[in-house]
Every structure is written in structure tokens, then in C-alpha cells.
Design a protein around this motif. Sequence first.
Motif, short mmCIF file in Angstrom:
data_model
loop_
_atom_site.label_atom_id
_atom_site.label_comp_id
_atom_site.label_asym_id
_atom_site.label_seq_id
_atom_site.Cartn_x
_atom_site.Cartn_y
_atom_site.Cartn_z
N MET A 152 11.86 -14.98 -0.30
CA MET A 152 12.17 -16.33 -0.79
C MET A 152 13.05 -17.09 0.19
SD MET A 152 11.48 -18.31 -3.21
CE MET A 152 12.01 -19.92 -3.73
N GLN A 153 14.02 -16.40 0.79
CA GLN A 153 14.99 -17.05 1.68
C GLN A 153 14.46 -17.28 3.09
OE1 GLN A 153 18.32 -14.39 1.31
NE2 GLN A 153 18.66 -14.95 -0.83
N ALA A 154 13.31 -16.69 3.39
CA ALA A 154 12.75 -16.85 4.74
C ALA A 154 12.45 -18.32 5.00
CB ALA A 154 11.50 -16.01 4.87
N GLY A 155 12.83 -18.80 6.17
CA GLY A 155 12.67 -20.20 6.50
C GLY A 155 11.32 -20.58 7.06
N GLY A 156 10.47 -19.60 7.31
CA GLY A 156 9.14 -19.88 7.86
C GLY A 156 8.15 -18.89 7.30
N PRO A 157 6.93 -18.91 7.83
CA PRO A 157 5.91 -17.97 7.36
C PRO A 157 6.40 -16.53 7.56
CG PRO A 157 4.98 -19.55 8.93
CD PRO A 157 6.45 -19.77 8.91
N THR A 158 6.29 -15.73 6.52
CA THR A 158 6.88 -14.39 6.55
C THR A 158 5.99 -13.38 5.85
OG1 THR A 158 9.09 -15.36 6.51
CG2 THR A 158 8.93 -13.04 5.93
N LEU A 159 5.90 -12.20 6.44
CA LEU A 159 5.23 -11.05 5.83
C LEU A 159 6.25 -9.92 5.78
CD1 LEU A 159 2.90 -12.32 8.01
CD2 LEU A 159 1.58 -10.72 6.68
N ILE A 160 6.25 -9.21 4.68
CA ILE A 160 7.13 -8.05 4.51
C ILE A 160 6.27 -6.86 4.11
CG2 ILE A 160 9.04 -7.01 3.21
CD1 ILE A 160 10.20 -9.78 2.82
N GLY A 161 6.46 -5.74 4.78
CA GLY A 161 5.80 -4.50 4.39
C GLY A 161 6.57 -3.87 3.24
N CYS A 162 5.89 -3.66 2.12
CA CYS A 162 6.53 -3.10 0.92
C CYS A 162 5.44 -2.42 0.10
CB CYS A 162 7.18 -4.23 0.12
SG CYS A 162 7.81 -3.76 -1.50
N SER A 163 5.67 -1.21 -0.32
CA SER A 163 4.64 -0.48 -1.07
C SER A 163 4.16 -1.24 -2.30
CB SER A 163 5.14 0.92 -1.44
OG SER A 163 6.36 0.83 -2.14
N ALA A 164 5.08 -1.83 -3.08
CA ALA A 164 4.71 -2.64 -4.25
C ALA A 164 3.63 -1.96 -5.09
CB ALA A 164 4.30 -4.05 -3.81
N LEU A 165 3.83 -0.71 -5.41
CA LEU A 165 2.78 0.12 -6.00
C LEU A 165 2.39 -0.25 -7.43
CD1 LEU A 165 3.96 3.59 -4.65
CD2 LEU A 165 2.13 2.13 -3.74
N LYS A 166 3.33 -0.71 -8.22
CA LYS A 166 3.03 -1.02 -9.63
C LYS A 166 2.99 -2.53 -9.86
CE LYS A 166 5.18 2.93 -12.00
NZ LYS A 166 6.20 3.28 -13.02
N GLU A 226 -7.55 -7.09 -1.36
CA GLU A 226 -7.55 -5.77 -0.76
C GLU A 226 -8.24 -5.81 0.59
OE1 GLU A 226 -9.66 -3.34 -3.58
OE2 GLU A 226 -7.87 -3.05 -4.81
N VAL A 227 -7.78 -4.95 1.49
CA VAL A 227 -8.43 -4.74 2.78
C VAL A 227 -8.56 -3.23 2.97
CG1 VAL A 227 -8.27 -5.06 5.28
CG2 VAL A 227 -7.44 -6.86 3.75
N ASP A 228 -9.78 -2.78 3.21
CA ASP A 228 -10.04 -1.36 3.40
C ASP A 228 -9.67 -0.95 4.82
OD1 ASP A 228 -11.03 1.24 3.55
OD2 ASP A 228 -12.85 0.76 2.44
N ILE A 229 -8.82 0.05 4.96
CA ILE A 229 -8.35 0.48 6.27
C ILE A 229 -9.33 1.42 6.96
CG2 ILE A 229 -5.93 0.12 5.70
CD1 ILE A 229 -5.71 3.23 5.48
N GLY A 278 0.83 -1.19 0.00
CA GLY A 278 0.00 0.00 0.00
C GLY A 278 0.87 1.24 0.00
N VAL A 279 0.21 2.37 -0.16
CA VAL A 279 0.94 3.63 -0.16
C VAL A 279 1.50 3.89 1.23
CG1 VAL A 279 -0.45 4.59 -2.05
CG2 VAL A 279 -1.12 5.03 0.32
N ASP A 317 -0.32 8.52 -7.33
CA ASP A 317 -0.17 8.60 -8.79
C ASP A 317 0.46 7.33 -9.35
OD1 ASP A 317 -1.24 11.15 -8.73
OD2 ASP A 317 0.70 12.17 -8.93
N THR A 318 1.36 6.73 -8.61
CA THR A 318 2.08 5.53 -9.05
C THR A 318 1.26 4.25 -8.84
OG1 THR A 318 4.18 6.60 -8.50
CG2 THR A 318 4.23 4.20 -8.73
N LEU A 319 0.38 4.25 -7.86
CA LEU A 319 -0.36 3.05 -7.46
C LEU A 319 -1.17 2.44 -8.60
CD1 LEU A 319 -1.32 1.09 -5.25
CD2 LEU A 319 -3.13 2.75 -4.73
N GLU A 320 -0.95 1.15 -8.82
CA GLU A 320 -1.75 0.35 -9.74
C GLU A 320 -2.39 -0.75 -8.89
OE1 GLU A 320 0.98 -1.07 -12.72
OE2 GLU A 320 1.32 0.95 -13.51
N PRO A 321 -3.72 -0.76 -8.77
CA PRO A 321 -4.38 -1.78 -7.95
C PRO A 321 -4.05 -3.19 -8.42
CG PRO A 321 -5.93 -0.06 -8.58
CD PRO A 321 -4.66 0.16 -9.37
N LEU A 322 -4.21 -4.14 -7.51
CA LEU A 322 -4.02 -5.54 -7.87
C LEU A 322 -4.92 -5.91 -9.04
CD1 LEU A 322 -3.95 -7.17 -4.33
CD2 LEU A 322 -2.04 -7.02 -5.92
N GLN A 323 -4.41 -6.74 -9.92
CA GLN A 323 -5.14 -7.18 -11.10
C GLN A 323 -5.58 -8.64 -10.92
OE1 GLN A 323 -5.85 -4.94 -13.74
NE2 GLN A 323 -5.16 -3.65 -12.03
#
Length: 165
Positions: free
Chosen positions: A67-81, A142-145, A8-9, A129-135
Motif C-alpha cells: 500500500m505504501q509503495a510509491g510506484g508499481p510494486t510486486l512482492i513475493g509472498c506465499s499468500a497460501l490461504k 495463475e501461471v503454470d511454472i 505460491g508455495v 496442504d495449506t494452499l487454497e487456489p485463487l477463487q
Amino acid sequence: MLKAIVMGVAGSGKSSVGHAVANRLGAVYFDGDDLHPQSNIDKMATGTPLNDADRAPWLDKVGAALMQAGGPTLIGCSALKHAYRDRIRAVCPQTQFAHLIGDRAVIEARMSARTGHFMPVSLLDSQFDTLEPLQPDEAGFEVDIAQDFEAVVQQMIARLSRPNS
């Protein structure tokens, strides 16, 4: 095994939601911002948005860390596009994306209230401006905050716990 990006942004709650979800799922959470080279942090701190060339090595590091994480993993990352998410999936194909969406005014208020973060509110427009929603071709949801924090966390847990979310 759970490999997910909380996306997310800036100011959408990636860190707070990501930590809470990871704790309840017995997963590890870490902030993708910690993988930025200092040059990216310096650039954003001056109010200059990153470009695709700035982001490319960072996205590769995010994908590799997941990928290298040895167990269940979440990473916070904008990943806008979509292309950024493709880049992460190229390194870690099983990645799911949990997109925290929200109204710009709500997110601006949150950003204005936080302290000690390098990302200034002045870059919020560039994020939207950069954000492209999931396709439809992307593994994610998506989860609405706009809901209360606990509802956001519970919705994320429910979705991440489903096979093929």
C-alpha cells in the motif's frame, strides 16, 4: 498503479520470476520473506510450519508495504490461504495476485537445488496442504511454472499489464 503479490508455495519461483517481471515493467520487487520477524524465520528453519497466528502480523506488513509503495510494486509472498489474501487486501484493496502453480515434484527438485534459504524441503507438504487456489472473487490469475522461465515471465507481464487482470 500496479500492486501485485507473486504468490505460491515455497520453491515455485516467486523471487526469480518477480524480479524479472518487475525489471521489465519498470516496477520494484521485493521479497516478503524479508518482512518476516526473526521468530518466524527461526521456526521455519527448524522445520516447523507457521500457524495463522505467526503469519498474521507478517501479512499485515506485506499489505502495508504494498500500500505504501510509491510506484508499481510486486512482492513475493506465499499468500497460501484465501483468508491470508483477504488480510493483505484489507490493507491494500487494489492488490492483484499472480499465482505460480506447479507440480510438487518439480518444486521439490527446485527447492533441493537451492542454497542459502531458510525454508527446508521438509515443509513443502505443509505448504501444499495449506494452499487454497485463487477463487473467482479474487483479483488474480495463475501461471503454470512447467513452461520455460521466459514463457512464465512473458505470461505474467501480459496478465499484469491488462486492466482488471
